[in-house]
Design an enzyme around this catalytic site. Structure first.
Site, PDB file in Angstrom:
ATOM      1  CB  SER A   1     -11.696  19.329  14.104  1.00 30.03           C
ATOM      2  OG  SER A   1     -10.863  18.793  14.525  1.00 30.03           O
TER       3      SER A   1
ATOM      4  NE  ARG B   1     -17.643   8.941  22.035  1.00 25.44           N
ATOM      5  CZ  ARG B   1     -16.612   8.834  23.413  1.00 25.44           C
ATOM      6  NH1 ARG B   1     -17.182   8.208  24.308  1.00 25.44           N
ATOM      7  NH2 ARG B   1     -15.335   8.705  23.344  1.00 25.44           N
TER       8      ARG B   1
ATOM      9  NE  ARG C   1     -19.637   8.512  16.872  1.00 29.02           N
ATOM     10  CZ  ARG C   1     -18.542   8.823  17.640  1.00 29.02           C
ATOM     11  NH1 ARG C   1     -18.411  10.049  18.363  1.00 29.02           N
ATOM     12  NH2 ARG C   1     -17.644   8.149  18.451  1.00 29.02           N
TER      13      ARG C   1
ATOM     14  CG  ASP D   1     -17.093  12.770  21.364  1.00 26.94           C
ATOM     15  OD1 ASP D   1     -16.982  12.579  19.648  1.00 26.94           O
ATOM     16  OD2 ASP D   1     -15.674  12.442  21.715  1.00 26.94           O
TER      17      ASP D   1
ATOM     18  CD  GLN E   1      -9.487  13.421  16.150  1.00 23.78           C
ATOM     19  OE1 GLN E   1      -9.782  13.771  15.355  1.00 23.78           O
ATOM     20  NE2 GLN E   1     -10.111  12.734  16.685  1.00 23.78           N
TER      21      GLN E   1
ATOM     22  CE  LYS F   1     -11.631   8.240  22.443  1.00 19.77           C
ATOM     23  NZ  LYS F   1     -11.075   8.869  20.996  1.00 19.77           N
ATOM     24  CB  SER F   2      -8.707  14.179  24.719  1.00 18.81           C
ATOM     25  OG  SER F   2     -10.529  13.726  23.873  1.00 18.81           O
TER      26      SER F   2
ATOM     27  CE  LYS G   1     -16.745  14.320  15.478  1.00 18.81           C
ATOM     28  NZ  LYS G   1     -15.853  14.702  16.193  1.00 18.81           N
TER      29      LYS G   1
HETATM   30  O1  SPQ Z   1     -10.145   9.752  18.293  1.00 17.40           O
HETATM   31  P1  SPQ Z   1     -11.575  10.186  17.100  1.00 17.40           P
HETATM   32  O2  SPQ Z   1     -11.280   7.760  16.748  1.00 17.40           O
HETATM   33  O3  SPQ Z   1     -11.699  10.645  16.678  1.00 17.40           O
HETATM   34  O4  SPQ Z   1     -12.863   9.704  19.077  1.00 17.40           O
HETATM   35  C1  SPQ Z   1     -13.714  10.358  18.899  1.00 17.40           C
HETATM   36  C2  SPQ Z   1     -15.005  10.037  19.835  1.00 17.40           C
HETATM   37  O5  SPQ Z   1     -15.794   9.329  20.064  1.00 17.40           O
HETATM   38  O6  SPQ Z   1     -14.805   9.375  20.492  1.00 17.40           O
HETATM   39  C3  SPQ Z   1     -14.643  10.446  17.760  1.00 17.40           C
HETATM   40  F1  SPQ Z   1     -14.958   9.641  16.534  1.00 17.40           F
HETATM   41  O7  SPQ Z   1     -13.640  12.123  20.275  1.00 17.40           O
HETATM   42  C4  SPQ Z   1     -12.886  12.983  19.008  1.00 17.40           C
HETATM   43  C5  SPQ Z   1     -13.955  14.016  19.354  1.00 17.40           C
HETATM   44  O8  SPQ Z   1     -15.216  13.809  18.228  1.00 17.40           O
HETATM   45  C6  SPQ Z   1     -11.801  13.201  20.360  1.00 17.40           C
HETATM   46  C7  SPQ Z   1     -10.908  14.172  19.731  1.00 17.40           C
HETATM   47  C8  SPQ Z   1      -9.679  14.414  20.380  1.00 17.40           C
HETATM   48  O9  SPQ Z   1      -9.286  13.754  21.875  1.00 17.40           O
HETATM   49  O10 SPQ Z   1      -9.862  15.632  19.808  1.00 17.40           O
HETATM   50  C9  SPQ Z   1     -11.666  15.387  19.332  1.00 17.40           C
HETATM   51  C10 SPQ Z   1     -13.156  14.935  18.791  1.00 17.40           C
HETATM   52  O11 SPQ Z   1     -12.585  15.047  17.543  1.00 17.40           O
HETATM   53  P2  SPQ Z   1     -12.630  16.517  16.345  1.00 17.40           P
HETATM   54  O12 SPQ Z   1     -12.753  15.397  15.094  1.00 17.40           O
HETATM   55  O13 SPQ Z   1     -13.782  17.035  16.049  1.00 17.40           O
HETATM   56  O14 SPQ Z   1     -11.794  17.081  16.674  1.00 17.40           O
END
Ligand code: SPQ
Length: 427
Positions: free
Chosen positions: A166, A385, A343, A312, A168, A20-21, A339
């Site tokens: 993070s 999840r 969770r 995750d 993201q 997905k990422s 999340k």
């Molecule tokens: O996209 P979303 O909703 O945040 O999805 C999740 C998941 O469980 O699929 C988290 F809820 O994954 C994130 C992950 O936890 C995907 C991600 C990325 O692709 O950069 C990074 C992680 O989040 P974060 O907040 O730690 O940066």
């Protein structure tokens, strides 16, 4: 939806859908590159479809013929002001990373999402983006979505130490920094998934990474590429745990992504004594075949810098721990609270309702093992999840019906989850 319970064995070989990422980022880089990008094995889950639609709304031509996704990249300078509000669905990755992309665009946008996304804090990206010159506002003091944002063609570079681990936030700042006037320095709290950094290099750009310190120069341009997305280890995680806890099982998972920033779950399985083997390792594609078999497991401690490498996977690891001998302690995982659901609480509530003994803590869980699970009524609260973890828990529930509310949330990241489960049940 009524789920399967009391399964005697799982057998077979499957390929989980694309990561997905990486899928999100392939759409983003393909759109921001000049020329054509072709993406193979992309995840067609709802989150990625949200990212695809947003870039179409921003004027990018993206075609999907079910075999390959073809993107006619427009470069950072070619995005157009959208005619409508941008719908990020359930996807934190979409809204946060796209905020970074739009930071350098001189037009106003409104970004919104579903109920779950509307409760997730965006201040972690809005605070540094404001420092770079972006005008942005959200709801409450945490800047919850909807967000109204106007980027700037005169973005200032940033020197920023992330207060949270993070990927993201890091990625949003990298996208903004790529459009700023000069060099930005971004320092991570802990090392997190590095797909954005990898993809900058793949698309012909430059990024300097020295431990937790990242340097990005603004004004770079990218060239369209061919991207092949490996299987998602976060989706494979459900079958890894299923294979370990359902008796008489052996599951072979082909073409799973094994980027080292994502493989914390493999380290935990080994530490718990699980039978797990990697073969066909492809160091360029960063993928492998992973085989698991039913195992006697023991409890472990999970905390510190491994947490971002398995964040995750913690819901399904909690289930694994309910079947181990002894106690498992998860700590340093307070990020789980922001999340799709909290969770920590939702995992503890769901599994305790099925007969587990889990104490939620401020930053994790204390899980006592060797629980006999049974059926219950469980709500996903829109968290994919939680839905998949509950479905796997049901496989070892000895009595009672297991009913899942809002099971459709699973389509967020794994639309073929139940057909893969059927295939493994029937060997
Ligand atoms: O996209 P979303 O909703 O945040 O999805 C999740 C998941 O469980 O699929 C988290 F809820 O994954 C994130 C992950 O936890 C995907 C991600 C990325 O692709 O950069 C990074 C992680 O989040 P974060 O907040 O730690 O940066």
């Amino acid at each position: 939806m009524k789920l399967q319970t009391n399964i005697q064995s799982l057998q077979g070989r499957i390929r989980v859908p694309g990561d997905k990422s990486i899928s999100h980022r392939s759409i983003m880089f393909g759109s921001l590159a000049k020329g054509e990008t072709k993406v193979y094995d992309i995840l067609r889950g709802e989150d990625v479809l949200s990212t695809m639609q947003v870039f179409r709304d921003l004027g990018v031509t993206i075609e999907d013929n079910c075999d390959v996704v073809t993107i006619q990249g427009v470069g950072f300078g070619g995005l157009k002001a959208p005619q409508n509000k941008l719908d990020m669905g359930n996807s934190g990755t979409s809204i946060r990373l796209i905020s970074g992309v739009l930071a350098g665009q001189d037009f106003q946008v409104e970004m919104f999402g579903d109920d779950s996304l509307s409760k997730r804090p965006m201040d972690r990206v809005t605070i540094p983006l404001r420092q770079m010159g972006v005008e942005v506002s959200g709801q409450t003091d945490r800047d919850l979505p909807p967000l109204t944002m106007r980027g700037s063609k005169a973005l200032k570079p940033i020197h920023y130490q992330l207060p949270v681990a993070s990927a993201q936030v890091k990625s949003a700042l990298i996208f903004a920094a790529l459009q700023a006037d000069g060099e930005s320095v971004i320092i991570e709290k802990e090392k997190t998934r590095n797909h954005t950094e990898d993809m900058i290099k793949q698309f012909g750009g430059h990024i300097a990474v020295d431990g937790k310190e990242i340097r990005v120069l603004g004004g770079q341009s990218f060239t369209g590429q061919k991207v092949v997305v490996p299987g998602d280890i976060s989706s494979a995680a459900f079958w890894l745990v299923a294979g370990l806890i359902v008796p008489n099982s052996k599951i072979i998972l082909e073409n799973v992504g094994i980027n080292e920033t994502r493989t914390g779950i493999l380290d935990v399985i080994k530490a718990m004594g699980g039978k797990l083997e990697l073969s066909d390792i492809d160091p360029i594609a960063k993928s492998a075949t992973i085989t698991v078999e039913s195992s006697d497991l023991h409890g472990t401690e999970i905390g510190g810098d491994i947490i971002p490498r398995l964040i995750d996977e913690l819901p399904i690891i909690a289930l694994l721990a309910t079947q181990a001998n002894g106690r498992t302690v998860i700590s340093d995982a307070e990020e789980l609270k922001v999340k799709e659901t909290d969770r920590i609480q939702v995992v503890a509530d769901a599994l305790n309702a099925m007969g587990a003994t889990i104490e939620p803590t401020a930053d994790g869980m204390i899980i006592d093992g060797k629980s006999q699970l049974h059926g219950a009524n469980i709500n996903t609260y829109g968290d994919h999840r939680i839905g998949m973890m509950t479905a796997i828990a049901g496989l070892i529930a000895k009595k009672g019906d297991l009913v899942l509310e809002r099971a459709e949330a699973i389509n967020t990241s794994y639309p073929s989850f139940f057909s893969d489960l059927e295939a493994l049940i029937h060997g």
